[in-house]
Design an enzyme around this catalytic site. Structure first.
Site: not given
Length: 578
Positions: A117, A258, A351, A372, A475
């Protein structure tokens, strides 16, 4: 030839014609200008609420109108929102925030931070803002973009992450203490995405600063994951970074995996690296062979290919956008339409969604305003002009405003079935969700530049071109100008020529017999050919020893910790029951 066709797609998206006139519920078309203003209003309602109620904490708690630290006490929302301000056209606030960050953010703090992160949100956000500073009217220093305060901040943050990479495999720990390094009792289990999501930021940082250590460690981590794939070409969900053994063996394209696939493609385009693209295309074959069913992607056992979970996760909705970047438009649209039906069913993406049952999964019914599906809509609309994609944008604006908007911002939706809210507004709402919505409705934004305009910049290494388009989003949706990677370094051939001349000079001066000519590596980096075995890291370590030492970090050894599913931060971990 294939790679030559794939690489320009980042620019190609800006060249394709756009078709407006998406029909609304009453047969009228969503007006892009109208929805741009709606999205802008959403941004400022959330952004102003953060400034008034939560700054300098990381994130806003919209139900109690206060703030809390979540990922490390960086004023994270301010960093994450910075480049969005410029995309929305607010140069004055961009300039103000740049000053605020320089005086208020400190990375020398005793805080345990997520390596993943911190990289995508902090390092990525600072790098993007640094490269956009001149466009935002910031008075840049001499030598920019090869120097600057935001670049130095990004480098300082990234150096705090380097101790995590000091493992026997070269794969990083998931958490690092910003003051002390990796804690002695830190778990060695890290998710796949937490290992393979560094090449975009770290290669950019190496190119701008001239220090290769960042790109080096990112490439080693990518190599180790590639070597760890199963015989059928799949990778699992979580791995032990000390032993290289898979702990969670479910393979898929969603949570915990991902952005590893995303960064193989984006790293290939950013760095013009055929090997990274070849790695992704090999994975793509295995994914289609074992996980794809009727344009859905399921979770399977990585060694056997048998279905372990027939679920769709909201994080998987990035996949159609990624497919568009490699030119697989037809498959991307079919999968996107599947995901869009889920959105229409609930007014958001839960989710987890049980595909056979057509409903949510228990305790995974929430929607934290993730970007997304909107991200994929933006990419696909640039590539196709299909009006259905504008409809998704319209639906997202309407749903988020109706369900999530509160007095102090926008709240995470705890349960899409009854629209209960949770007291959190993730920083990615301003970094990604709002940004992708705005870009979907703003075809003339500078981000979509087709190369018709650009800036010529003089650097210590000569003239370079910036702002011509083809931006690569990390991302966390922080755009990186790929041309910037060529501004702060001479061509390798030129560098080698100079070094050869210097060696020849000193050889003649001191009599060539006193020296042996140093052998230089000239070939491009290549991935190992076979799965399941690690190559020796010695060559990498030796190469680093030949380079100027910068804050050399001793190797860390940590005791192995028992694995539990609670260790996963990016999504639920699925353990193989066999």
């Amino acid at each position: 030839m294939l790679f030559r066709l794939l690489v320009p797609l980042g620019l190609l998206c800006a060249l394709l014609p756009l078709h407006h006139g998406a029909p609304g519920p009453d047969g009228t078309a969503p007006d892009p200008a109208h929805y741009r203003e709606r999205v802008k209003a959403m941004f400022y309602h959330a952004y102003d609420s953060y400034l008034e109620n939560a700054f300098p904490y990381d994130e806003l708690r919209p139900l109690t109108c206060d703030g809390h630290d979540t990922w490390g006490s960086f004023s994270l929302t301010l960093i994450d929102a910075l480049d969005t301000l410029l995309i929305l056209g607010n140069v004055s606030e961009f300039q103000r925030v740049v000053e605020v960050l320089q005086h208020n953010v400190d990375f020398d703090i005793d805080v345990n931070a997520s390596v993943f992160e911190t990289n995508i949100r902090v390092v990525g956000g600072l790098l993007s803002a640094h490269l956009l500073s001149k466009k935002a009217g910031v008075e840049v220093e001499a030598g920019w973009p090869c120097s600057g305060p935001l670049l130095r901040m990004a480098e300082a943050a990234a150096r705090k992450l380097l101790p995590a990479f000091q493992t026997p495999t070269g794969m990083p720990y998931g958490t690092v203490n910003l003051l002390h390094g990796v804690n002695p009792g830190e778990t060695p289990v890290t998710c796949t995405a937490g290992i393979g999501t560094f090449i975009v930021e770290f290669a950019t940082l190496s190119s701008l600063t001239g220090d290769p250590v960042f790109e080096d460690v990112a490439r080693v981590a990518l190599t180790r994951l590639w070597e760890s794939r199963s015989d059928i070409g799949l990778v699992g969900n979580h791995i032990d970074v000390l032993t290289g053994k898979w702990v969670a063996q479910d393979a898929g394209i969603g949570a915990g995996v991902d952005s590893y696939f995303e960064y193989l493609v984006k790293g290939a385009i950013l760095l013009q690296d055929k090997k990274l693209m070849a790695m992704f295309l090999e994975y793509n074959k295995a994914i289609r062979n074992y996980t794809r069913f009727d344009d859905w992607y399921l979770w399977v056992q990585m060694y056997k290919g048998t279905v372990s979970m027939p679920v769709f996760q909201s994080l998987e909705a990035y996949w159609p956008g990624l497919q568009s970047l490699i030119g697989d438009i037809d498959n991307a649209m079919r999968t996107f339409l599947n995901y869009y039906t889920v959105w229409k069913q609930f007014g958001g993406l839960p989710e987890f969604y049980n595909i056979p049952q057509g409903y949510t999964v228990e305790k995974r019914e929430g929607y934290p305003l993730r970007p997304e599906l909107i991200e994929s809509a933006m990419y696909l609309y640039r590539a196709t002009g299909d009006p259905t994609l504008l409809e998704l944008g319209r639906d997202a604006v309407e749903s988020i405003e109706k369900i999530s908007k509160v007095e102090c911002g926008f709240a995470t939706i705890k349960d899409l079935r009854d629209h209960k809210l949770d007291n959190r507004m993730e920083s990615f709402f301003l970094a990604e969700t709002v940004k992708y919505l705005y870009l979907l409705f703003d075809p003339d934004n500078f981000i979509h530049n087709n190369g018709s305009t650009f800036d010529a910049v003089i650097t210590p290494y000569g003239e370079c071109v910036l702002g011509a388009g083809g931006y690569i989003f990390n991302t966390e949706a922080h755009p990186i100008d790929p041309a910037a990677l060529h501004c702060c370094r001479r061509l390798k051939e030129e560098q080698w020529e100079v070094e050869d001349l210097m060696r020849e000079f000193y050889s003649l001066k001191r009599k060539r017999s006193r020296f042996q000519k140093k052998t230089m590596s000239s070939g491009p980096w290549e991935p190992p050919s076979g799965p399941g075995t690690f190559s020796s890291p010695e060559s990498h370590e030796q190469a680093r020893e030949k380079k100027p030492a910068k804050q050399k970090i001793p190797l860390l050894s940590c005791p192995s910790q028992p694995f539990t599913s609670k260790l996963a931060l990016l999504g639920q971990v699925f353990l193989d029951s066999s």
